[in-house]
Design an enzyme around this catalytic site. Structure first.
Site, PDB file in Angstrom:
ATOM      1  N   ASN A  48      73.197   9.731   3.632  1.00 43.62           N
ATOM      2  CA  ASN A  48      72.200  10.364   2.763  1.00 43.62           C
ATOM      3  C   ASN A  48      71.166  11.025   3.657  1.00 43.62           C
ATOM      4  O   ASN A  48      70.592  10.358   4.516  1.00 43.62           O
ATOM      5  CB  ASN A  48      71.545   9.320   1.864  1.00 43.62           C
ATOM      6  CG  ASN A  48      70.393   9.865   1.025  1.00 43.62           C
ATOM      7  OD1 ASN A  48      69.480   9.141   0.684  1.00 43.62           O
ATOM      8  ND2 ASN A  48      70.435  11.136   0.681  1.00 43.62           N
ATOM      9  N   GLY A  49      70.958  12.313   3.440  1.00 40.77           N
ATOM     10  CA  GLY A  49      69.982  13.032   4.265  1.00 40.77           C
ATOM     11  C   GLY A  49      70.568  14.352   4.704  1.00 40.77           C
ATOM     12  O   GLY A  49      71.574  14.813   4.163  1.00 40.77           O
ATOM     13  N   SER A  84      61.995  11.960 -16.474  1.00 40.56           N
ATOM     14  CA  SER A  84      61.191  11.707 -15.283  1.00 40.56           C
ATOM     15  C   SER A  84      59.694  11.953 -15.492  1.00 40.56           C
ATOM     16  O   SER A  84      58.876  11.426 -14.743  1.00 40.56           O
ATOM     17  CB  SER A  84      61.708  12.541 -14.121  1.00 40.56           C
ATOM     18  OG  SER A  84      61.762  13.889 -14.503  1.00 40.56           O
ATOM     19  N   ASP A 106      54.897  16.775 -16.772  1.00 41.17           N
ATOM     20  CA  ASP A 106      56.159  16.800 -16.018  1.00 41.17           C
ATOM     21  C   ASP A 106      55.849  16.413 -14.579  1.00 41.17           C
ATOM     22  O   ASP A 106      54.686  16.448 -14.154  1.00 41.17           O
ATOM     23  CB  ASP A 106      56.798  18.195 -16.097  1.00 41.17           C
ATOM     24  CG  ASP A 106      58.307  18.148 -15.820  1.00 41.17           C
ATOM     25  OD1 ASP A 106      58.821  17.061 -15.482  1.00 41.17           O
ATOM     26  OD2 ASP A 106      58.959  19.198 -15.944  1.00 41.17           O
ATOM     27  N   ASP A 107      56.881  16.055 -13.817  1.00 40.18           N
ATOM     28  CA  ASP A 107      56.621  15.589 -12.449  1.00 40.18           C
ATOM     29  C   ASP A 107      56.519  16.718 -11.443  1.00 40.18           C
ATOM     30  O   ASP A 107      55.987  16.526 -10.353  1.00 40.18           O
ATOM     31  CB  ASP A 107      57.693  14.583 -12.008  1.00 40.18           C
ATOM     32  CG  ASP A 107      59.065  15.099 -12.280  1.00 40.18           C
ATOM     33  OD1 ASP A 107      59.504  16.015 -11.574  1.00 40.18           O
ATOM     34  OD2 ASP A 107      59.693  14.620 -13.242  1.00 40.18           O
ATOM     35  N   CYS A 109      56.505  11.922   4.161  1.00 41.24           N
ATOM     36  CA  CYS A 109      56.743  13.348   4.314  1.00 41.24           C
ATOM     37  C   CYS A 109      56.294  13.994   3.004  1.00 41.24           C
ATOM     38  O   CYS A 109      56.680  13.544   1.924  1.00 41.24           O
ATOM     39  CB  CYS A 109      58.227  13.649   4.538  1.00 41.24           C
ATOM     40  SG  CYS A 109      58.586  15.427   4.510  1.00 41.24           S
ATOM     41  N   CYS A 115      57.115  19.633   1.404  1.00 37.89           N
ATOM     42  CA  CYS A 115      57.345  20.679   0.395  1.00 37.89           C
ATOM     43  C   CYS A 115      56.046  21.069  -0.306  1.00 37.89           C
ATOM     44  O   CYS A 115      56.005  22.075  -1.005  1.00 37.89           O
ATOM     45  CB  CYS A 115      58.455  20.300  -0.578  1.00 37.89           C
ATOM     46  SG  CYS A 115      58.386  18.645  -1.156  1.00 37.89           S
TER      47      CYS A 115
HETATM   48  S1  SF4 Z   1      58.718  15.438   0.792  1.00 40.89           S
HETATM   49 FE1  SF4 Z   1      59.694  17.377   0.320  1.00 40.89          FE
HETATM   50  S2  SF4 Z   1      60.196  18.257   2.343  1.00 40.89           S
HETATM   51 FE2  SF4 Z   1      59.790  16.070   2.667  1.00 40.89          FE
HETATM   52  S3  SF4 Z   1      61.806  15.110   2.532  1.00 40.89           S
HETATM   53 FE3  SF4 Z   1      60.906  15.017   0.495  1.00 40.89          FE
HETATM   54  S4  SF4 Z   1      61.656  16.801  -0.609  1.00 40.89           S
HETATM   55 FE4  SF4 Z   1      62.018  17.132   1.586  1.00 40.89          FE
END
Ligand code: SF4
Length: 486
Positions: free
Chosen positions: A122-123, A308, A370-371, A458, A461
């Site tokens: 996964n990844g 969701s 919504d999310d 992280c 996005c």
């Molecule tokens: S936070 Fe966003 S950029 Fe980072 S792993 Fe998740 S979906 Fe990908």
């Protein structure tokens, strides 16, 4: 996540595989391991619905079955009975059109001098081009277009050069950059590992409190379904090996910071999965409460976009005192649109997915939660459906910040120019999707609601701050706006 569902069907070239998947592993001599793996994958089905596979080990003999389709479509009672052994590795996969074929389904099984390995991943690696060239120079052949096969081939090559399974896996990780949570079956036992940032999740469980029978799964819901007890997470940069002597662990990488994908928290993982001893449902309630605090509005009814958006909608209702109700009913068995790899099927999915409750919505000032919004196309259709059903006002609240950057770590989002918030202001998006008001949760609010160290996620996005550097060779494939600016 309505719009990410759409956007997850982005274009890609065959040499840059991207997937969002569920992995499962089980070391349980004397159990029907294939059946348990089947149920484990069943619980992880939301992570990938395009293909599924299970490999079992009977000594050095590997039994493998994988095919396109849902877990329940790929496996029958008789297929499962052919998969005997004491350990199993399972995989549920999502991919985009370019690699939508059974050869790319997992687990990937690769022979070595001391028996085969079966790998579920996964990844997404970000250095696939370099890695493939490097491995091809050493004479390695590939039968698929996946980065997962590259990891498996790299491990097999290290084994063939004389290393044992653990040493070989650690050596191979040295070539890999990006996100990888792995479950690997070998004749000796089961291996679980995460990349140094732990971008994708992986948990360890024990069956019936019996410490020699271990389970590895992408999420705790994969443990719950077979009655396994959660033990702990596989740590970022850790590798564990489970054999008949029990479990051993090595911290093979120590220097990097934990960077769990915050989208797992907001949307991707199931709400009944646990992170830091708390269900994601509870976290999502807090997102809604925080959203209400930051962006209040006068209204008669709060609804969520099923499924969701619902926990955050309930949180919004709790914080404001505005009644929560169901306004949209989901056609349960249609599936999530992002699993469908053609434009035609995507359009069908949106049309077939949600049905408004006219008598509930008629004449109401609505808050719809919504999310996330990614493209905005589905949001517009939902808003129109709510207005057609008689809603007087429609105020949209989003329990995450605007998505402005693509993901390179295993969630297949669109290129940047397709992300509505990368090119339009909130006011422009409001006009485009046709709502009376639109507001997003702040980045700070999203991270504060985790009640964990904000640096341990992280959130690239939302910010473009990628924890693992993205090589120029793949950057331009998705970061199109940034590339044209530079
Ligand atoms: S936070 Fe966003 S950029 Fe980072 S792993 Fe998740 S979906 Fe990908």
């Amino acid at each position: 996540m309505t719009d990410l569902d759409d956007s997850l069907l982005g274009e890609r070239s065959a040499d840059k595989p991207e997937e969002a998947c569920g992995v499962f592993g089980l070391y349980a001599p004397e159990e029907e391991v294939a059946k348990l793996a089947y149920f484990g994958l069943y619980a992880l089905q939301h992570r990938g619905q395009e293909s599924a596979g299970i490999a079992t080990f009977e000594g050095k003999k590997v039994h493998l079955h994988k095919d396109m389709g849902l877990v329940s479509q790929v496996f029958s009672e008789s297929k499962l009975s052919e998969l005997s052994g004491r350990l199993a590795v399972g995989h549920a996969r999502y991919s985009t059109t370019g690699s939508s074929r059974v050869a790319n389904a997992q687990p990937a099984v690769i022979p070595t001098r001391i028996g085969s390995l079966a790998l579920a991943h996964n990844g997404n690696l970000v250095n696939t081009i370099e890695l493939r060239q490097q491995l091809e120079k050493r004479g390695c052949d590939f039968v698929t277009t996946t980065d997962s096969e590259m990891i498996a081939v790299a491990i097999a090559q290290e084994v063939d050069s004389g290393k044992d399974w653990l040493e070989a896996a650690i050596a191979a990780f040295g070539y890999c950059k990006g996100a990888y949570s792995l479950v690997i079956g070998t004749p000796e036992g089961l291996i679980g590992a995460r990349d140094p940032n732990g971008i994708r999740p992986l948990v360890i469980g024990v069956l019936d409190g019996e410490t020699k029978r271990y389970v590895l799964a992408s999420e705790t819901c994969g443990l719950d379904i077979i009655g396994a007890e959660y033990l702990r997470d596989v740590r970022p940069g850790e590798i564990v090996q489970i054999t008949e002597s029990g479990m051993i662990s090595k911290q093979w990488a120590t220097s990097e910071a934990r960077k769990l994908c915050v989208f797992e928290m907001i949307y991707f993982a199931r709400p009944d999965s646990m992170v830091n001893e708390e269900s994601l449902y509870t976290y999502r309630l807090r997102l809604g409460q925080q959203l209400a605090k930051e962006n209040p509005v006068e209204a008669d009814l709060v609804i969520g976009v099923p499924d969701s958006g619902v926990p955050a909608a309930i949180g919004f209702s709790q914080a404001t005192g505005i009644a929560f109700g169901e306004g949209l009913i989901k056609n349960r068995y249609v599936g999530r649109t992002f699993i469908q790899p053609t434009q035609h099927m995507r359009e069908l999915g949106i049309k077939m997915k949600l049905n408004p409750l006219k008598d509930v919505l008629m004449g109401k000032r609505l808050v719809i939660v919504d999310d996330s919004i990614v493209r905005g196309t589905t949001s517009r259709k939902i808003v129109q459906a709510l207005r057609d059903a008689g809603a007087k006002e429609v105020h949209m609240r989003i329990s995450s910040p605007p998505v402005t950057h693509p993901c390179f770590y295993g969630i297949d989002t669109d290129s940047q120019d397709q992300l509505i918030a990368a090119t339009k202001s909130t006011a422009e998006i409001q006009a485009q999707i046709g709502v009376d008001s639109l507001a997003y949760l702040s980045w700070e609010g999203m991270l504060e609601a985790t009640r964990q160290d904000p640096n341990s996620f992280c959130s690239a996005c939302f910010t473009g701050d990628y924890p693992v550097a993205i090589p120029d060779s793949i950057k331009s494939s998705k970061l199109v706006l940034e590339s044209s600016r530079s």
